[in-house]
Design a protein around this motif. Structure first.
Motif, PDB file in Angstrom:
ATOM      1  N   CYS A  67       0.825  -1.216   0.000  1.00  0.00           N
ATOM      2  CA  CYS A  67       0.000   0.000   0.000  1.00  0.00           C
ATOM      3  C   CYS A  67       0.860   1.268   0.000  1.00  0.00           C
ATOM      4  N   GLY A  68       0.806   2.006  -1.101  1.00  0.00           N
ATOM      5  CA  GLY A  68       1.579   3.243  -1.222  1.00  0.00           C
ATOM      6  C   GLY A  68       1.158   4.322  -0.237  1.00  0.00           C
ATOM      7  N   TRP A  69      -0.154   4.514  -0.056  1.00  0.00           N
ATOM      8  CA  TRP A  69      -0.626   5.557   0.866  1.00  0.00           C
ATOM      9  C   TRP A  69      -0.307   5.206   2.319  1.00  0.00           C
ATOM     10  N   CYS A  70      -0.192   3.914   2.627  1.00  0.00           N
ATOM     11  CA  CYS A  70       0.220   3.491   3.970  1.00  0.00           C
ATOM     12  C   CYS A  70       1.642   3.985   4.244  1.00  0.00           C
ATOM     13  N   LYS A  71       2.492   3.871   3.245  1.00  0.00           N
ATOM     14  CA  LYS A  71       3.886   4.313   3.386  1.00  0.00           C
ATOM     15  C   LYS A  71       3.968   5.832   3.539  1.00  0.00           C
ATOM     16  N   VAL A  72       3.124   6.549   2.805  1.00  0.00           N
ATOM     17  CA  VAL A  72       3.101   8.016   2.926  1.00  0.00           C
ATOM     18  C   VAL A  72       2.642   8.405   4.327  1.00  0.00           C
ATOM     19  N   MET A  73       1.637   7.730   4.836  1.00  0.00           N
ATOM     20  CA  MET A  73       1.145   8.034   6.182  1.00  0.00           C
ATOM     21  C   MET A  73       2.217   7.733   7.224  1.00  0.00           C
ATOM     22  N   ASP A  74       2.947   6.622   7.052  1.00  0.00           N
ATOM     23  CA  ASP A  74       4.064   6.304   7.948  1.00  0.00           C
ATOM     24  C   ASP A  74       5.117   7.406   7.911  1.00  0.00           C
ATOM     25  N   ARG A  75       5.448   7.839   6.716  1.00  0.00           N
ATOM     26  CA  ARG A  75       6.535   8.802   6.512  1.00  0.00           C
ATOM     27  C   ARG A  75       6.157  10.211   6.954  1.00  0.00           C
ATOM     28  N   GLU A  76       4.910  10.607   6.767  1.00  0.00           N
ATOM     29  CA  GLU A  76       4.514  11.989   7.045  1.00  0.00           C
ATOM     30  C   GLU A  76       3.651  12.124   8.302  1.00  0.00           C
ATOM     31  N   THR A  77       2.500  11.514   8.314  1.00  0.00           N
ATOM     32  CA  THR A  77       1.557  11.696   9.422  1.00  0.00           C
ATOM     33  C   THR A  77       2.096  11.125  10.725  1.00  0.00           C
ATOM     34  N   PHE A  78       2.584   9.890  10.689  1.00  0.00           N
ATOM     35  CA  PHE A  78       3.042   9.239  11.908  1.00  0.00           C
ATOM     36  C   PHE A  78       4.402   9.740  12.384  1.00  0.00           C
ATOM     37  N   LYS A  79       5.028  10.630  11.647  1.00  0.00           N
ATOM     38  CA  LYS A  79       6.290  11.247  12.068  1.00  0.00           C
ATOM     39  C   LYS A  79       6.067  12.649  12.626  1.00  0.00           C
ATOM     40  N   ASP A  80       4.854  13.187  12.483  1.00  0.00           N
ATOM     41  CA  ASP A  80       4.541  14.519  12.992  1.00  0.00           C
ATOM     42  C   ASP A  80       4.681  14.522  14.520  1.00  0.00           C
ATOM     43  N   LYS A  81       5.365  15.508  15.048  1.00  0.00           N
ATOM     44  CA  LYS A  81       5.672  15.553  16.478  1.00  0.00           C
ATOM     45  C   LYS A  81       4.410  15.591  17.344  1.00  0.00           C
ATOM     46  N   ALA A  82       3.453  16.443  17.004  1.00  0.00           N
ATOM     47  CA  ALA A  82       2.222  16.554  17.800  1.00  0.00           C
ATOM     48  C   ALA A  82       1.424  15.257  17.756  1.00  0.00           C
ATOM     49  N   ASN A 130     -15.017  -3.597   9.247  1.00  0.00           N
ATOM     50  CA  ASN A 130     -16.431  -3.893   8.975  1.00  0.00           C
ATOM     51  C   ASN A 130     -16.618  -4.636   7.646  1.00  0.00           C
ATOM     52  N   ASN A 131     -15.739  -5.591   7.396  1.00  0.00           N
ATOM     53  CA  ASN A 131     -15.766  -6.397   6.167  1.00  0.00           C
ATOM     54  C   ASN A 131     -15.630  -5.575   4.892  1.00  0.00           C
ATOM     55  N   GLN A 132     -15.026  -4.394   5.002  1.00  0.00           N
ATOM     56  CA  GLN A 132     -14.776  -3.540   3.838  1.00  0.00           C
ATOM     57  C   GLN A 132     -13.321  -3.071   3.880  1.00  0.00           C
ATOM     58  N   PRO A 133     -12.382  -3.997   3.669  1.00  0.00           N
ATOM     59  CA  PRO A 133     -10.973  -3.630   3.806  1.00  0.00           C
ATOM     60  C   PRO A 133     -10.537  -2.572   2.804  1.00  0.00           C
ATOM     61  N   SER A 134      -9.832  -1.599   3.314  1.00  0.00           N
ATOM     62  CA  SER A 134      -9.264  -0.509   2.535  1.00  0.00           C
ATOM     63  C   SER A 134      -8.003  -0.087   3.274  1.00  0.00           C
ATOM     64  N   TYR A 135      -6.981   0.286   2.526  1.00  0.00           N
ATOM     65  CA  TYR A 135      -5.700   0.577   3.178  1.00  0.00           C
ATOM     66  C   TYR A 135      -5.167   1.934   2.766  1.00  0.00           C
ATOM     67  N   PRO A 136      -4.694   2.696   3.744  1.00  0.00           N
ATOM     68  CA  PRO A 136      -4.714   2.403   5.169  1.00  0.00           C
ATOM     69  C   PRO A 136      -6.101   2.621   5.766  1.00  0.00           C
ATOM     70  N   THR A 137      -6.361   1.945   6.865  1.00  0.00           N
ATOM     71  CA  THR A 137      -7.536   2.224   7.693  1.00  0.00           C
ATOM     72  C   THR A 137      -7.035   2.391   9.112  1.00  0.00           C
ATOM     73  N   THR A 138      -7.463   3.467   9.748  1.00  0.00           N
ATOM     74  CA  THR A 138      -7.131   3.698  11.153  1.00  0.00           C
ATOM     75  C   THR A 138      -8.368   3.332  11.958  1.00  0.00           C
ATOM     76  N   VAL A 139      -8.191   2.443  12.910  1.00  0.00           N
ATOM     77  CA  VAL A 139      -9.303   1.963  13.723  1.00  0.00           C
ATOM     78  C   VAL A 139      -9.106   2.454  15.155  1.00  0.00           C
ATOM     79  N   PHE A 140     -10.185   2.977  15.722  1.00  0.00           N
ATOM     80  CA  PHE A 140     -10.168   3.446  17.102  1.00  0.00           C
ATOM     81  C   PHE A 140     -11.028   2.515  17.948  1.00  0.00           C
ATOM     82  N   LEU A 141     -10.426   1.989  19.026  1.00  0.00           N
ATOM     83  CA  LEU A 141     -11.135   1.136  19.975  1.00  0.00           C
ATOM     84  C   LEU A 141     -11.136   1.831  21.329  1.00  0.00           C
ATOM     85  N   ASP A 142     -12.194   1.597  22.120  1.00  0.00           N
ATOM     86  CA  ASP A 142     -12.221   2.188  23.452  1.00  0.00           C
ATOM     87  C   ASP A 142     -11.347   1.371  24.399  1.00  0.00           C
ATOM     88  N   ASP A 143     -11.336   1.749  25.670  1.00  0.00           N
ATOM     89  CA  ASP A 143     -10.464   1.092  26.641  1.00  0.00           C
ATOM     90  C   ASP A 143     -10.973  -0.290  27.080  1.00  0.00           C
TER      91      ASP A 143
END
Length: 192
Positions: A67-82, A130-143
């Motif tokens: 997944c190309g957009w997964c790599k972009v998110m790793d490189r840009e979004t997940f490297k953002d300090k905030a 939800n049986n609709q795989p798409s990449y990347p997908t960010t999933v939020f779960l509660d505690d």
């Protein structure tokens, strides 16, 4: 003399090249410890075990190696300090390869790899999307490991920070996202 000169040029280039590789513990995880920078990624099994002892929301990055957009998110979004600081403070962060072939055990549940021609998918990736795989997908779960929301697609750092704070501070229980983004977020993070 010519050999010495070329050695003096090649050696620094090799150092620069090799320095580009960070310590990685495999499967997309960043090395942990005091010198580690970035998001402290866990496996889903590790996050599940941690939530039993110290409840905290879970953020899951569902990705594939191709997944190309997964790599972009790793490189840009997940490297953002905030983004990095907030995730490490409020969430257990999980990297989940949707095509992981091994069985994943969470408590008494097992999620197996489903062969589908050339590529397959792990049952847990289907459940989280939800049986609709798409990449990347960010999933939020509660505690308590219950689904809050899966969000398909690439997200830039600023919009991702808005989303992680929206769920991280439970604003999703109090107001809609558009109101949060324009009013509450703007007041909480005026510089963003």
């Amino acid at each position: 003399m010519k050999r010495l000169l070329s050695s003096l040029i090649i050696f620094p280039l090799m150092l620069v090249f090799l320095a580009g590789f960070k310590a990685d513990t495999g499967k997309g995880r960043v090395a942990e410890g005091p010198a580690a920078e970035g998001i402290q990624w866990l496996t889903i099994e590790e996050a599940y075990a941690k939530i039993q002892k110290e409840p905290r929301k879970i953020l899951i990055d569902v990705y594939t190696d191709w997944c190309g957009w997964c790599k972009v998110m790793d490189r840009e979004t997940f490297k953002d300090k905030a983004v990095t600081e907030y995730i490490n403070k409020k969430y257990y962060a999980v990297k989940l390869d949707a095509e992981q072939k091994g069985t994943i055990k969470l408590g008494d549940k097992q999620f197996k790899y489903l062969e589908q021609g050339g590529r397959g998918i792990n049952e847990i990736a289907l459940a989280l999307t939800n049986n609709q795989p798409s990449y990347p997908t960010t999933v939020f779960l509660d505690d308590h490991f219950n689904m809050i929301q899966p969000l398909a697609g690439y997200l830039k750092a600023k919009e991702f920070h808005q989303i992680i704070t929206f769920f991280g501070e439970d604003y999703h229980k109090k107001q809609d996202f558009e109101s949060y983004k324009t009013k509450t977020y703007a007041q909480l993070y005026p510089a963003k």
